[in-house]
Structure formats: C-alpha cells, structure tokens
Design a protein around this motif. Sequence first.
Motif, PDB file in Angstrom:
ATOM      1  N   GLY A 121      15.182 -30.679  97.713  1.00  9.41           N
ATOM      2  CA  GLY A 121      15.140 -30.905  96.441  1.00  9.41           C
ATOM      3  C   GLY A 121      14.206 -32.110  95.499  1.00  9.41           C
ATOM      4  O   GLY A 121      15.117 -32.207  94.395  1.00  9.41           O
ATOM      5  N   SER A 122      13.371 -31.075  95.434  1.00  5.57           N
ATOM      6  CA  SER A 122      12.082 -31.956  94.319  1.00  5.57           C
ATOM      7  C   SER A 122      11.840 -31.671  93.227  1.00  5.57           C
ATOM      8  O   SER A 122      10.803 -30.766  93.611  1.00  5.57           O
ATOM      9  N   PHE A 123      12.047 -30.489  92.050  1.00  2.00           N
ATOM     10  CA  PHE A 123      12.009 -29.576  91.436  1.00  2.00           C
ATOM     11  C   PHE A 123      12.023 -29.358  89.973  1.00  2.00           C
ATOM     12  O   PHE A 123      11.583 -28.852  89.228  1.00  2.00           O
ATOM     13  N   ASN A 124      13.352 -30.073  89.485  1.00  5.73           N
ATOM     14  CA  ASN A 124      13.503 -30.492  88.339  1.00  5.73           C
ATOM     15  C   ASN A 124      12.739 -31.206  87.672  1.00  5.73           C
ATOM     16  O   ASN A 124      12.154 -30.814  86.478  1.00  5.73           O
ATOM     17  N   GLN A 125      12.143 -32.486  88.113  1.00 12.00           N
ATOM     18  CA  GLN A 125      11.108 -33.154  87.022  1.00 12.00           C
ATOM     19  C   GLN A 125       9.302 -31.947  87.327  1.00 12.00           C
ATOM     20  O   GLN A 125       8.880 -32.467  86.444  1.00 12.00           O
ATOM     21  N   ILE A 126       9.818 -31.662  88.212  1.00 15.36           N
ATOM     22  CA  ILE A 126       7.896 -30.860  88.723  1.00 15.36           C
ATOM     23  C   ILE A 126       7.708 -29.579  87.667  1.00 15.36           C
ATOM     24  O   ILE A 126       6.875 -29.366  86.977  1.00 15.36           O
ATOM     25  N   VAL A 127       9.440 -28.627  87.343  1.00 12.82           N
ATOM     26  CA  VAL A 127       9.325 -27.480  86.455  1.00 12.82           C
ATOM     27  C   VAL A 127       9.033 -28.384  85.364  1.00 12.82           C
ATOM     28  O   VAL A 127       8.738 -27.687  83.747  1.00 12.82           O
ATOM     29  N   ALA A 128       9.844 -29.398  84.692  1.00 11.60           N
ATOM     30  CA  ALA A 128       9.742 -29.912  83.689  1.00 11.60           C
ATOM     31  C   ALA A 128       8.228 -29.976  83.390  1.00 11.60           C
ATOM     32  O   ALA A 128       7.712 -29.902  81.690  1.00 11.60           O
ATOM     33  N   TYR A 129       7.538 -30.974  83.607  1.00 13.29           N
ATOM     34  CA  TYR A 129       5.469 -30.781  83.751  1.00 13.29           C
ATOM     35  C   TYR A 129       5.056 -29.737  83.506  1.00 13.29           C
ATOM     36  O   TYR A 129       3.740 -29.604  82.533  1.00 13.29           O
ATOM     37  N   PHE A 130       6.057 -28.112  83.718  1.00 11.59           N
ATOM     38  CA  PHE A 130       5.231 -26.923  83.277  1.00 11.59           C
ATOM     39  C   PHE A 130       5.873 -26.324  82.078  1.00 11.59           C
ATOM     40  O   PHE A 130       5.069 -25.167  81.926  1.00 11.59           O
ATOM     41  N   ILE A 131       6.513 -27.061  81.723  1.00  9.27           N
ATOM     42  CA  ILE A 131       7.078 -26.116  80.494  1.00  9.27           C
ATOM     43  C   ILE A 131       6.184 -26.277  78.957  1.00  9.27           C
ATOM     44  O   ILE A 131       6.078 -25.188  78.082  1.00  9.27           O
ATOM     45  N   LEU A 160       5.397 -25.766  70.146  1.00  4.65           N
ATOM     46  CA  LEU A 160       4.316 -26.854  71.111  1.00  4.65           C
ATOM     47  C   LEU A 160       4.025 -28.065  70.473  1.00  4.65           C
ATOM     48  O   LEU A 160       3.970 -29.259  71.761  1.00  4.65           O
ATOM     49  N   ILE A 161       3.881 -28.407  69.525  1.00  3.85           N
ATOM     50  CA  ILE A 161       3.769 -29.721  68.591  1.00  3.85           C
ATOM     51  C   ILE A 161       4.707 -30.452  68.796  1.00  3.85           C
ATOM     52  O   ILE A 161       4.432 -32.040  69.221  1.00  3.85           O
ATOM     53  N   LEU A 162       6.435 -30.130  69.217  1.00  2.00           N
ATOM     54  CA  LEU A 162       7.151 -30.711  69.252  1.00  2.00           C
ATOM     55  C   LEU A 162       7.595 -31.710  70.573  1.00  2.00           C
ATOM     56  O   LEU A 162       7.490 -32.325  71.158  1.00  2.00           O
ATOM     57  N   LEU A 163       6.944 -30.012  71.906  1.00  6.71           N
ATOM     58  CA  LEU A 163       7.032 -30.555  73.004  1.00  6.71           C
ATOM     59  C   LEU A 163       6.201 -31.609  73.525  1.00  6.71           C
ATOM     60  O   LEU A 163       6.348 -32.207  73.877  1.00  6.71           O
ATOM     61  N   ILE A 164       4.495 -31.635  72.868  1.00  5.26           N
ATOM     62  CA  ILE A 164       3.764 -32.339  73.204  1.00  5.26           C
ATOM     63  C   ILE A 164       4.062 -34.107  72.941  1.00  5.26           C
ATOM     64  O   ILE A 164       3.849 -34.661  72.976  1.00  5.26           O
ATOM     65  N   PRO A 168       3.735 -36.178  75.492  1.00  7.82           N
ATOM     66  CA  PRO A 168       2.792 -35.953  76.058  1.00  7.82           C
ATOM     67  C   PRO A 168       2.219 -36.134  77.460  1.00  7.82           C
ATOM     68  O   PRO A 168       1.830 -35.439  78.127  1.00  7.82           O
ATOM     69  N   LYS A 169       2.500 -36.869  78.485  1.00 12.52           N
ATOM     70  CA  LYS A 169       2.545 -37.210  79.991  1.00 12.52           C
ATOM     71  C   LYS A 169       2.818 -35.787  80.211  1.00 12.52           C
ATOM     72  O   LYS A 169       2.202 -35.473  81.352  1.00 12.52           O
ATOM     73  N   GLN A 170       4.132 -35.687  80.342  1.00 11.91           N
ATOM     74  CA  GLN A 170       4.674 -34.250  81.052  1.00 11.91           C
ATOM     75  C   GLN A 170       3.700 -32.592  80.371  1.00 11.91           C
ATOM     76  O   GLN A 170       2.709 -31.727  81.260  1.00 11.91           O
ATOM     77  N   ALA A 171       3.011 -32.645  79.298  1.00 10.26           N
ATOM     78  CA  ALA A 171       2.209 -31.413  78.888  1.00 10.26           C
ATOM     79  C   ALA A 171       0.683 -31.683  78.944  1.00 10.26           C
ATOM     80  O   ALA A 171       0.586 -30.530  79.780  1.00 10.26           O
ATOM     81  N   LEU A 172       0.316 -32.627  79.650  1.00 13.70           N
ATOM     82  CA  LEU A 172      -0.843 -32.853  79.872  1.00 13.70           C
ATOM     83  C   LEU A 172      -1.069 -32.559  81.199  1.00 13.70           C
ATOM     84  O   LEU A 172      -1.821 -32.537  81.637  1.00 13.70           O
ATOM     85  N   LEU A 173      -0.349 -33.071  82.128  1.00 10.38           N
ATOM     86  CA  LEU A 173      -0.191 -33.226  83.204  1.00 10.38           C
ATOM     87  C   LEU A 173      -0.363 -31.527  84.181  1.00 10.38           C
ATOM     88  O   LEU A 173      -0.687 -30.947  84.750  1.00 10.38           O
ATOM     89  N   GLY A 174       1.199 -31.026  83.660  1.00  8.32           N
ATOM     90  CA  GLY A 174       1.297 -29.698  83.708  1.00  8.32           C
ATOM     91  C   GLY A 174      -0.414 -29.391  83.587  1.00  8.32           C
ATOM     92  O   GLY A 174      -0.716 -28.064  84.000  1.00  8.32           O
TER      93      GLY A 174
END
Length: 449
Positions: free
Chosen positions: A355-365, A412-416, A420-426
């Motif tokens: 049950g832990s996938f939504n947040q994980i997927v968000a890191y890789f968008i 990409l600019i909008l996403l980061i 920025p934490k999600q973008a960099l970690l993914g």
Amino acid sequence: MREPGSGKRPHEGLQPELGLGSATAIVIGEVIGIGIFLTPAGMAKSLGSPLWLMIVWLAMGAMALSGALCYGRLAAQFPYTGGGYVYLRETYGRMVAFLYGWKSLLVMDPGITAALAVGMASYVGSIIRLTPLGNKIVAIVTIFALAAANIVGVRVGAGVLRWLTLLKLGLLALIVVWGFGQQLGDWSNFLPLIERRSSVPYFEALASSMVAGFFSFGGWWDVNKIAGEVRNPTRTLPRAMALGVITATLVYLLISAVFIYLVPLDRVTSSETFAAQVGEAMFGQVGGQVFSGIVIISVLGNLAALMLNAPRVYYAMARDGLFLPAAATLHSRFGTPARTIALQAGLASLLVVFGSFNQIVAYFIFVTVLFIALTAASVFLLPSNQPSMSRVGRFNFWFAPLLFLALVGLLLILLISQNPKQALLGTGVTMIGVPVYHLLFRRREVSRG
C-alpha cells in the motif's frame, strides 16, 4: 533488416498482428482514464474561466500532438519493440537506455499499475461495499486477469483493450449527449466566458493547470513499445498516435463543457465531490453509482493498455543483455513475453499489498518527464536524409520537436520549482542505476543472431 546496435531484430519471434484500430485503442486507453473525471474540476476551479479551461486543453492537446509527431518520426526510423528504450539506446547509448528501463521497472510501471488498480477497486467498493482487504483483492485479481489475457496472446490482450476503449468512448459520449440533450444544466454557467472567477493568481493557476493537463494526456508515447507486433509500424504508429491524441483532446473538451453546463464553477469544491455533483445532476440519487461504473470501465482500459505496453521494454532490454536473460524468452505456446508480463503483475501486486506506492511514484514524475524530453530531442540526432524524412516531412522534423521541447522544458521548471525534493530524490535513485549498469551489464555482450 537488422537493428542497429543489437545484431538482431529485438522483436524476433513476436508476430506483427495488430493494425491501426488496435494501436489507436492503445493510445486512447492509455490517455483517457480516471483523470477525465477528476482533472477538469481542479483546472476549472483554479482557472475560474470556461474559456481558459478550453484554451489549456487545446494547448496541452497541441503539445501532445507535437510530441506524437516526434515519436512518429522515431518510430519510422526504429520500428522495433521497446519504444522509448530503443530510441534512447540508438541515440544516447546503452547506459541511458538502461537508466530509462531501470526507472520504469523499479518504480513507475508497477507503481502506476498498482495505483490504477487500487483506484479502480475503490470505485468497485463504493458500489458493493468492500472492506479494505476486499479492495486489495479486487485490485490484485484485476491485475492478474489482465496479465493473463496478455500472456495468452497480443491479439487477446489488444482485443480486450479495444472493447474496453469502445465501451469507454460510448459511455463518455452518452454523458455528453444525455447532459446536453436532456437540457439538464444551464447555459448561463458559461458566463462570464472570459472573466476569471477565482482567487488563485493567474500564473499560478495557469501553471498548475498545464501540469494537470499534461499528465491527463500522458501515455500516448507507450504505443511505440509494441512496434514489433504492429503491422507496418512505420505508417501505423504515427497515425495511431495522432488519431489517439486528437480523439482524447475532443473528449476532454466535450466532457469539460458538459461538466460546466451541469455544475456551475462557483459550486465546485473538490474533484471527487464535483464528479458526484455531475452524476447526481444527470442520474439523480443513483448518479454516484452510475459514475462509479463509468470510472471503473475507464480505468480498466488504462490498466489493459499498461499491461500490454510496459513489459515489452523489459523484453527488449533482456534481448540487449541489459536485463535477466530469462526475460528475453517468449512463451513456447503463445509467443508472448510472458515472464516480463508476469513480473510486472507480480511487482504491482506487491505494491498493492504493502500500500505504499502513490508517494513513491510522485518522486519519479520529474525524471520521467526528463526522459520524455530526451527522447523527443533525439530526433535532432537522426540523419535528415533518411527515407523516413519524406514520410514525416521537413516541417514536422523541425517545428514539432521545438514546440514540444519548449513546452516540456517549461513543465520541468514548474515541477522542480513546486517540489525540488521530489525531483532531486527521484533523479538520484534513477542515477543509482549507473553503478548497477557498470557492475552487471556493461561487459555483457549483446546476443548475436
């Protein structure tokens, strides 16, 4: 004809059995999902203007179409199983292609599969009152049922998808015809047409709506992954992507229009309640259950397309020596990449259980959009004197990629900037694939025919 860089056709053994109808259904099945019921509400509330809502949908449709022209050019040049993986390999090298496959297998494909299955199961549960355990069982059974259909044969899997897509489009057409034809709403809901009725700052509203719109069109690029099983892919795939994107754009415009006609913008509170409001306006007290049924069909089409497309990447990687060798073996009876299909189903089911996938997927968008941009940019690295140039056209060769890359760059600019934490970690987790590639696969010879 032998594929550059691999020594043999990666789709050897896979039979080209699918035509334009199936390929177009795959595009529509991937693009039109649960977002069509949730995204218009958030966009409408943020933009606060019916006209601006339609403009954003048209802009995102144009962006998707320009991207489809890029991928169509690449499909004409490399009509092989694997889609974006193949294009990255041929233009940037094996390591970049491996990172794309690593990211897809590690997180995105099983994560999105799990998210769709659980989302669909929750709508099933709203009709027949399932427990949380029951929701998970429905999700896992659905995943394995669609996997089994695709293992039995690509024609079976594509046939299921075609019928789901036709049913989906028919139900969406019913919403439009019923909503407007029965005069269940009010045309004054569109007024004022241009003036904004929202407290959200203009550029913030436009940025968030563009991001939502882009992901609502997501998935049109996946049809190229089954190029080895499409008849005459150099002609069929570009047409399928264009037809699919145009159809999706029209559907989003019409559904958004009927939603506004039925429910005025000032009554929109959230995406979920908005869908319920529309359902009640159209079908009375049972509207919520009726809409749940329509959402279930729509998401099933999403899942069917994903289960058909994604495993072909791992199959192509295995044939290149960049994945487990066993994954390159086709089923002895059905002639399908059964092991990679089962692998995706198994990984997605594990995610459903935990049950832990939504947040994980968000890191890789962010990194997923980055790979899409790299893939589209690769058209500039192709020789301009190839025969495919005459089919695509010099105008499309320059204009479509530049338009698409400009819009994706803005995205990409909008996403980061938003997270920025999600973008960099993914991105960081994806880059872990670099040492994995060098340790396990760099020295492995590509199989030769």
